[in-house]
Design an enzyme around this catalytic site. Structure first.
Site, PDB file in Angstrom:
ATOM      1  N   ASP A   1       4.402  -8.709  10.370  1.00 16.61           N
ATOM      2  CA  ASP A   1       4.491  -7.246  10.357  1.00 16.61           C
ATOM      3  C   ASP A   1       3.301  -6.697  11.130  1.00 16.61           C
ATOM      4  O   ASP A   1       2.457  -7.461  11.626  1.00 16.61           O
ATOM      5  CB  ASP A   1       4.544  -6.695   8.932  1.00 16.61           C
ATOM      6  CG  ASP A   1       5.476  -5.488   8.841  1.00 16.61           C
ATOM      7  OD1 ASP A   1       5.201  -4.476   9.520  1.00 16.61           O
ATOM      8  OD2 ASP A   1       6.474  -5.555   8.098  1.00 16.61           O
TER       9      ASP A   1
ATOM     10  N   HIS B   1       7.418  -3.422  14.132  1.00 22.93           N
ATOM     11  CA  HIS B   1       6.602  -4.083  13.103  1.00 22.93           C
ATOM     12  C   HIS B   1       5.898  -5.307  13.677  1.00 22.93           C
ATOM     13  O   HIS B   1       5.791  -6.348  13.019  1.00 22.93           O
ATOM     14  CB  HIS B   1       7.450  -4.470  11.886  1.00 22.93           C
ATOM     15  CG  HIS B   1       7.907  -3.297  11.065  1.00 22.93           C
ATOM     16  ND1 HIS B   1       7.061  -2.612  10.218  1.00 22.93           N
ATOM     17  CD2 HIS B   1       9.103  -2.684  10.976  1.00 22.93           C
ATOM     18  CE1 HIS B   1       7.732  -1.633   9.637  1.00 22.93           C
ATOM     19  NE2 HIS B   1       8.971  -1.648  10.084  1.00 22.93           N
TER      20      HIS B   1
ATOM     21  N   GLU C   1      13.307   0.181  11.893  1.00 26.69           N
ATOM     22  CA  GLU C   1      12.269   1.201  12.075  1.00 26.69           C
ATOM     23  C   GLU C   1      11.578   1.153  13.435  1.00 26.69           C
ATOM     24  O   GLU C   1      10.375   1.370  13.545  1.00 26.69           O
ATOM     25  CB  GLU C   1      11.236   1.093  10.940  1.00 26.69           C
ATOM     26  CG  GLU C   1      11.844   1.354   9.584  1.00 26.69           C
ATOM     27  CD  GLU C   1      10.834   1.351   8.457  1.00 26.69           C
ATOM     28  OE1 GLU C   1      11.059   2.042   7.453  1.00 26.69           O
ATOM     29  OE2 GLU C   1       9.802   0.635   8.566  1.00 26.69           O
TER      30      GLU C   1
ATOM     31  N   PHE D   1      10.953  -3.426  -5.293  1.00 22.37           N
ATOM     32  CA  PHE D   1      10.016  -3.661  -6.391  1.00 22.37           C
ATOM     33  C   PHE D   1       8.602  -3.199  -6.068  1.00 22.37           C
ATOM     34  O   PHE D   1       7.698  -3.366  -6.887  1.00 22.37           O
ATOM     35  CB  PHE D   1      10.021  -5.145  -6.771  1.00 22.37           C
ATOM     36  CG  PHE D   1      11.246  -5.582  -7.539  1.00 22.37           C
ATOM     37  CD1 PHE D   1      12.321  -4.721  -7.729  1.00 22.37           C
ATOM     38  CD2 PHE D   1      11.335  -6.854  -8.076  1.00 22.37           C
ATOM     39  CE1 PHE D   1      13.453  -5.118  -8.434  1.00 22.37           C
ATOM     40  CE2 PHE D   1      12.451  -7.267  -8.787  1.00 22.37           C
ATOM     41  CZ  PHE D   1      13.518  -6.390  -8.956  1.00 22.37           C
ATOM     42  N   ASP D   2       8.396  -2.607  -4.885  1.00 20.41           N
ATOM     43  CA  ASP D   2       7.111  -1.956  -4.639  1.00 20.41           C
ATOM     44  C   ASP D   2       7.109  -0.543  -5.203  1.00 20.41           C
ATOM     45  O   ASP D   2       6.104   0.145  -5.155  1.00 20.41           O
ATOM     46  CB  ASP D   2       6.789  -1.932  -3.145  1.00 20.41           C
ATOM     47  CG  ASP D   2       7.887  -1.296  -2.302  1.00 20.41           C
ATOM     48  OD1 ASP D   2       9.066  -1.517  -2.608  1.00 20.41           O
ATOM     49  OD2 ASP D   2       7.561  -0.590  -1.321  1.00 20.41           O
TER      50      ASP D   2
ATOM     51  N   TRP E   1       7.586  -5.388  -1.079  1.00 19.54           N
ATOM     52  CA  TRP E   1       6.671  -5.073   0.016  1.00 19.54           C
ATOM     53  C   TRP E   1       5.271  -4.950  -0.555  1.00 19.54           C
ATOM     54  O   TRP E   1       5.087  -4.483  -1.684  1.00 19.54           O
ATOM     55  CB  TRP E   1       7.108  -3.784   0.702  1.00 19.54           C
ATOM     56  CG  TRP E   1       8.508  -3.854   1.220  1.00 19.54           C
ATOM     57  CD1 TRP E   1       9.626  -3.307   0.665  1.00 19.54           C
ATOM     58  CD2 TRP E   1       8.949  -4.552   2.390  1.00 19.54           C
ATOM     59  NE1 TRP E   1      10.732  -3.610   1.415  1.00 19.54           N
ATOM     60  CE2 TRP E   1      10.347  -4.372   2.478  1.00 19.54           C
ATOM     61  CE3 TRP E   1       8.293  -5.299   3.366  1.00 19.54           C
ATOM     62  CZ2 TRP E   1      11.107  -4.922   3.518  1.00 19.54           C
ATOM     63  CZ3 TRP E   1       9.047  -5.847   4.397  1.00 19.54           C
ATOM     64  CH2 TRP E   1      10.439  -5.651   4.469  1.00 19.54           C
TER      65      TRP E   1
END
Length: 775
Positions: free
Chosen positions: A204, A279, A344, A436-437, A485
């Site tokens: 990333d 990214h 993105e 889950f972030d 993330w």
């Protein structure tokens, strides 16, 4: 004769009671299995494991699987079961091959003298052994020897197989790097829950984590960034290329080989993700010629938006680089899938890049969206030539899907629906259920997270297929995946906290038949499973035990009513008011609580006299401006109305979550609020409640001024405070007090709150207020 009958009855009774003691029986309620098996029958009696118990395997190649149990027994019981290919008459656990079963299916039959586990593959045996592990007492997870415990397996008949073939978890090791040993530990826990896929997010903007021998700077430069960990992720400043970068890390190719070998033994496949075309600032920092501008940049230390520094799609050297990288990646990860991101990408640089524009003309493409489609299709052809299947985020739908690509649908379910309609395989991973972030409880009690909510019950509500899908579309839905993330996950302990127990909820909804899914039943089992997590050393969240208060005020009577509940149903809630301590002897909550004067209300979930989760501690401060009329010089933002006209004087306070509906927000204007006290009033202090979360552009006030008036026309300044900017890495609520000499006969108070003038990252500064207290 009568005496003989009595003695016979006595001895038979002793024998029966001894048998019951040797082989006690269990009920279904005693079992804590997650995920819930497809078919489960509990019979009388149990099987006891001791030093004489043997593990019987049909072929030598399955011998390593016996460590799933033996590694645990060696630590907690002080012995290992001997392994053999020959079965004795009794007291054994036998693995038997059954070619009639599906690849991941297994059958388990436990009786008093033997346990038979049948499967058709290595995977089936792994899942069956993990079920045996969960059937054993939770103390089997102990890292040290436990005495005076019976290692019993309830007598059961289980027939089990998963609903979905893809049951995954993505770990982002790019934003924050996690060591190899933690990855292996996590693989263990995935296998424990019968998950089968680790999506390894290795690349990333903020870090390149995999050694590529042909391009050593990818890890030498791209693997490290300037340490700005003291700041909120989205408040970190841009780094210069020459600044010293010391924060990060990477996996050598030997590390990857070790992780892969370990995962194979646990039945976990690993899918690497090598992001493109966006990214990838970590790669461009290492090799600037990969970008359109070829200008040197640094690896960023925090959030970047929009993401404009992306691979140049016009230069052949970009594709040569990517094919070289993917060749080394494929040698390390021999599985079917390679994830290439695709999300993105802001195409600003492509629009002005001569090479990209030439590519668009030469290939007859309509625009930059089709250029990205060309990019991904070209990469797919390379992967297909090497026998691999491309996975991408749902943005790869834009401009046309690569021919054989699998789509990972994250922006809701829509991308998955559309891809399945086009005949492509789909993995569902929507933000609404599986990110889950996101917070899992109130930010008042949680570590910093992304500003959205994914509580435990929301995960359990996830279903991979949609009712609107055709039968053919549903066949293309492979399963689901939870994503962690790591922007806000700085260490491994925090990673565990965000993953558990939510990962257990996902494991059940992608394994267990839908008609058996039941939130109340799962709630009971997961609370018991948490006791096992304790012994396993998992730093799981207790957020589902947190009290969720629902308070409202009657503006006419000034009375507040507060209802209390927790995410787990049917739990014991106790509460205390005022200065009373909260304890196991506090009042049990039965109905909404009425509050008529300033008071503190504390509450928590209790179990067996122990507090199970965070303590709710709400302070209701009635004051002289409570429920009084308020007027505004500048209106609050339409998105942050916070109770509207009375929101700043309703006694009810906002949480650290700026979207909770309590906060009023302004941008590009100060807040100028006038309160009508409706009668002559004595006052000497005004307290302004404010929220700061620098990552989202919300800052504490720079200045607060208080003016008073008897008639609402002529105002006199009586107090003012100023505040210098300070770095703050988390959400924070603070009350700013403006004190002044006692004033009498005052009917109007005007408060002017000025936002931070110089935002460190540039742009406007949000001002968030809740409750202006007049004292």
């Amino acid at each position: 004769m009568k005496l003989v009958k009595i003695l016979l009855f006595f001895f038979v009774g002793i024998l029966i009671s001894c048998g019951e003691k040797e082989n006690p029986s269990f009920t279904k309620e005693d079992l804590v299995l997650i995920p819930e098996p497809k078919l489960l029958e509990v019979n009388k009696g149990s099987f006891r494991i001791n030093r004489e118990t043997k593990l019987i395997i049909p072929v030598d190649s399955l011998k390593p699987l016996t460590n799933i149990l033996n590694d645990l027994f060696e630590k907690s019981a002080g012995f290992k079961m001997s392994v053999s290919e020959e079965s004795p008459e009794n007291n054994f656990i036998q693995l038997q091959e059954d070619s009639e079963l599906g690849e991941e299916a297994y059958k388990l039959s436990a009786t008093t003298d033997r346990v038979i586990l049948e499967a058709n593959s290595r995977l089936g045996f792994v899942y069956g052994l993990e079920t045996i592990r969960q059937l054993l007492p939770k103390e089997i997870e102990s890292a040290s020897k436990i005495s005076n415990i019976d290692w019993l397996i309830p007598n059961v008949e289980i027939k089990d197989e998963p609903q979905y073939s893809y049951r995954g978890n993505m770990l982002d090791v790019s934003r924050h790097f996690f060591e190899k040993d933690y990855i292996k530990k996590h693989i263990d826990r995935m296998a424990f829950l019968k998950l089968n896929t680790l999506h390894f997010h290795l690349v990333d903007d903020q870090g390149w984590r995999i050694e590529i021998k042909k391009y050593p700077k990818l890890t030498q430069v791209g693997g490290f960034r300037v340490d700005q960990e003291d700041k909120h992720w989205n408040a970190r400043t841009e780094n210069e290329p020459e600044e010293e970068a010391t924060f990060g890390g990477f996996y050598t190719q030997e590390d990857i080989k070790e992780i892969m070998a370990y995962a194979r033994e646990k039945g976990i496949r690993i899918i690497p993700e090598i992001e493109m075309p966006a990214h990838v600032m970590s790669a461009i920092a290492a090799y600037p010629w990969l970008s359109c501008t070829e200008e040197p940049i640094a690896v960023p230390s925090g959030g970047v938006w929009p993401i404009t520094e992306i691979y140049c799609a016009g230069k052949e050297s970009t594709f040569e680089f990517l094919e070289d990288v993917l060749t080394e990646v494929m040698e390390l990860f021999p599985g079917k899938y390679i994830h290439v991101g695709g999300d993105e990408a802001t195409k600003t640089n492509w629009e002005s890049c001569p090479d990209c524009q030439r590519r668009i003309r030469e290939e007859g493409l309509a625009n930059e969206h089709e250029l990205q489609s060309y990019f991904m299709k070209r990469i797919e052809k390379f992967l297909n030539k090497n026998g691999r299947t491309l996975i991408g985020w749902d943005e790869i739908l834009e401009g046309g899907l690569p021919e054989e690509a699998t789509v990972m649908s994250w922006r809701g379910f829509e991308g998955g629906w559309e891809a399945s309609k086009q005949g492509h395989d789909v993995i569902m991973t929507p933000t609404s259920h599986l990110y889950f972030d996101y917070y899992q409880g109130s930010p008042d009690h949680e570590p910093v997270a992304f500003n959205a909510f994914t509580p435990l019950h929301r995960v359990y509500e996830f279903r991979p297929v949609l009712d609107s899908m055709t039968v053919e579309q549903k066949k293309h839905v492979l399963g689901g995946q939870a994503n962690l993330w790591s922007e806000y996950v700085p260490n491994e302990e925090h990673s565990e906290y965000m993953l558990f127990p939510r990962l257990a909820a996902l494991s059940e909804v992608v394994w267990t038949p839908e008609n058996k899914l039941n939130w109340e039943d799962f709630s009971v089992r997961i609370q018991k499973m948490m006791e096992r997590f304790d012994i396993m050393g998992i730093n799981y969240a207790r957020s589902a035990y947190a009290i969720q208060p629902d308070s409202e005020i009657n503006l006419e009577t000034g009375e507040i009513t507060t209802a209390l509940k927790a995410e787990f149903p049917n739990v014991e809630i106790r509460y205390a008011r005022g200065d009373s301590e909260l304890s196991e002897n506090s009042a049990i909550y039965k109905e909404p609580i009425k509050i008529e004067s300033s008071s503190c209300l504390k509450a928590a979930v209790f179990k067996n006299g122990e507090i199970m989760g965070p303590i709710m501690d709400n302070d209701f401060q009635f004051h002289k401006a409570a429920a009084k009329p308020v007027t505004y010089k500048y209106p609050y933002n339409d998105n942050y109305k916070g109770g509207e006209e009375t929101g700043l004087v309703d006694v009810l306070r906002g949480s650290k979550y700026f979207k909770d509906g309590r906060w009023q927000g302004w941008i590009n204007n100060p807040a100028v609020i006038t309160i009508n006290l409706e009668k002559p009033t004595q006052l000497s202090e005004v307290v302004v409640g404010s929220l700061e979360e620098q990552g989202t552009g919300i800052y504490f006030p720079q200045k607060i001024k208080v003016e008073i008036s008897e008639d609402g026309k002529t105002f006199e300044k009586v107090g003012e405070i100023t505040r210098e900017f300070q770095n703050n890495s988390s959400a924070k609520i603070e009350n700013f007090s403006v004190e002044f000499d006692t004033q009498n006969n005052i009917e109007f108070v005007r408060v002017t709150v000025e936002p931070l003038e110089n935002n460190p990252k540039g742009g406007g500064s949000w001002l968030f207020l809740d409750e202006i207290q007049v004292k």
